[in-house]
Design a protein around this motif. Structure first.
Motif, PDB file in Angstrom:
ATOM      1  N   ARG A   1       0.824  -1.207   0.000  1.00 54.35           N
ATOM      2  CA  ARG A   1       0.000   0.000   0.000  1.00 54.35           C
ATOM      3  C   ARG A   1       0.863   1.264   0.000  1.00 54.35           C
ATOM      4  N   ILE A   2       0.460   2.247  -0.819  1.00 50.94           N
ATOM      5  CA  ILE A   2       1.065   3.569  -0.853  1.00 50.94           C
ATOM      6  C   ILE A   2      -0.041   4.580  -0.552  1.00 50.94           C
ATOM      7  N   PRO A   3       0.129   5.463   0.419  1.00 49.75           N
ATOM      8  CA  PRO A   3      -0.934   6.397   0.782  1.00 49.75           C
ATOM      9  C   PRO A   3      -1.389   7.254  -0.406  1.00 49.75           C
ATOM     10  N   HIS A   4      -2.706   7.307  -0.593  1.00 52.53           N
ATOM     11  CA  HIS A   4      -3.322   8.163  -1.616  1.00 52.53           C
ATOM     12  C   HIS A   4      -2.732   7.904  -3.006  1.00 52.53           C
ATOM     13  N   ARG A   5      -2.501   6.635  -3.304  1.00 52.92           N
ATOM     14  CA  ARG A   5      -1.800   6.303  -4.549  1.00 52.92           C
ATOM     15  C   ARG A   5      -2.535   6.807  -5.788  1.00 52.92           C
ATOM     16  N   GLN A   6      -3.838   6.669  -5.839  1.00 55.70           N
ATOM     17  CA  GLN A   6      -4.569   7.102  -7.028  1.00 55.70           C
ATOM     18  C   GLN A   6      -4.417   8.599  -7.263  1.00 55.70           C
ATOM     19  N   LEU A   7      -4.534   9.380  -6.189  1.00 58.11           N
ATOM     20  CA  LEU A   7      -4.372  10.827  -6.321  1.00 58.11           C
ATOM     21  C   LEU A   7      -2.942  11.177  -6.728  1.00 58.11           C
ATOM     22  N   LEU A   8      -1.986  10.469  -6.163  1.00 61.91           N
ATOM     23  CA  LEU A   8      -0.589  10.692  -6.529  1.00 61.91           C
ATOM     24  C   LEU A   8      -0.351  10.393  -7.997  1.00 61.91           C
ATOM     25  N   GLU A   9      -0.917   9.267  -8.481  1.00 62.17           N
ATOM     26  CA  GLU A   9      -0.762   8.910  -9.888  1.00 62.17           C
ATOM     27  C   GLU A   9      -1.391   9.956 -10.795  1.00 62.17           C
ATOM     28  N   GLU A  10      -2.576  10.448 -10.413  1.00 60.20           N
ATOM     29  CA  GLU A  10      -3.237  11.462 -11.223  1.00 60.20           C
ATOM     30  C   GLU A  10      -2.390  12.724 -11.337  1.00 60.20           C
ATOM     31  N   TYR A  11      -1.851  13.153 -10.185  1.00 56.55           N
ATOM     32  CA  TYR A  11      -1.055  14.382 -10.202  1.00 56.55           C
ATOM     33  C   TYR A  11       0.241  14.194 -10.989  1.00 56.55           C
ATOM     34  N   ALA A  12       0.956  13.135 -10.688  1.00 56.87           N
ATOM     35  CA  ALA A  12       2.256  12.924 -11.313  1.00 56.87           C
ATOM     36  C   ALA A  12       2.136  12.692 -12.815  1.00 56.87           C
ATOM     37  N   ALA A  13       1.086  11.973 -13.242  1.00 60.95           N
ATOM     38  CA  ALA A  13       0.905  11.707 -14.674  1.00 60.95           C
ATOM     39  C   ALA A  13       0.652  12.985 -15.458  1.00 60.95           C
ATOM     40  N   ALA A  14       0.127  14.002 -14.784  1.00 62.95           N
ATOM     41  CA  ALA A  14      -0.114  15.284 -15.458  1.00 62.95           C
ATOM     42  C   ALA A  14       1.165  16.078 -15.660  1.00 62.95           C
ATOM     43  N   HIS A  15       2.256  15.675 -14.973  1.00 62.38           N
ATOM     44  CA  HIS A  15       3.484  16.469 -15.006  1.00 62.38           C
ATOM     45  C   HIS A  15       4.692  15.739 -15.570  1.00 62.38           C
TER      46      HIS A  15
END
Length: 255
Positions: free
Chosen positions: A178-192
């Motif tokens: 498990r990685i905390p808030h992984r989906q939100l992290l992926e969304e943000y990082a994929a945009a950048h």
């Protein structure tokens, strides 16, 4: 245009740190304030040899069409109040992770560097002296607001690096993936970032980090604010200190 503080002591001119500034100049206009500290000469010792670091800095700025200002200070001007004031009016602080006050202590981060990282009011870059531009990005993530703010700060300051391969690492010695808030992290990082990996590393020792990061060519480590008391931040600080001490990567430290 960015305002950058370029800091060094006069006996150790950081060519690698200025190379990093030259690389930034290829992307945008810069105003660079060179702040040069002259170390105190202990009583009874010979005076330090004359140094031309400020002149060298001026010539390099002129050669690369960089707006500049030179400030020369004695060692006794090095203080929390000075750096808090200066860094609150800057976009970025740049210094050599090898040469900053190397005459006082060659083992980095020495006391001067640690004070600088504690006191800075703007993001900082501790640059390796090899002068090579970053080729890989590694972001330390611990699930806290500070770690995502560090990533956001880096993306805002350096949009030119979005095409570099990026890895976001979450380090915790436990069986779970498990990685905390992984989906939100992926969304943000994929945009950048165009090329992205998010990894959980099951480590209990920073020795593993040293071996792992040595596998990358010219990496840049993105880390959160330095010196806060939380346990996860203390663990991150040990990564930063290990990286700087062994010259493993250029390090971006957010604020």
């Amino acid at each position: 245009m960015k305002k950058i503080l370029f800091v060094c002591n006069t006996q150790h001119y950081p060519h690698g740190a200025f190379e990093f500034i030259k690389q930034l100049r290829q992307q945008e206009s810069l105003f660079v304030k060179g702040i040069f500290f002259t170390p105190a000469t202990p009583s009874g010792t010979a005076p330090l040899p004359e140094d031309n670091s400020p002149e060298r800095f001026v010539n390099q700025c002129k050669s690369h069409d960089i707006d500049y200002r030179v400030v020369e200070k004695n060692d006794d001007a090095w203080s929390r109040s000075f750096w808090v004031r200066e860094t609150h009016y800057a976009d970025l602080l740049v210094f050599s992770q090898e040469l900053l006050y190397a005459g006082a202590d060659k083992v980095q981060p020495n006391a001067y560097m640690q004070e600088l990282l504690h006191w800075t009011g703007c993001p900082a870059i501790a640059v390796r002296e090899n002068g090579h531009p970053p080729e890989q990005l590694i972001a330390a993530y611990d699930g806290t607001r500070q770690s995502i703010e560090a990533l956001r700060s880096f993306c805002t300051l350096f949009p030119q690096y979005k095409k570099l391969p990026a890895q976001i690492i979450y380090v915790k010695d436990e069986p779970s993936n498990r990685i905390p808030h992984r989906q939100l992290l992926e969304e943000y990082a994929a945009a950048h970032f165009a090329t992205l990996k998010i990894l959980k590393l099951h480590w209990s020792s920073k020795k593993h980090f040293t071996t792992w990061i040595e596998c990358f060519k010219n990496p840049l480590l993105i880390a959160g604010a330095y010196g806060r008391p939380a346990l996860s931040v203390a663990f991150r600080n040990s990564f930063v200190e290990t990286t700087i001490r062994n010259q493993l990567a250029t390090v971006f430290i957010a604020r």
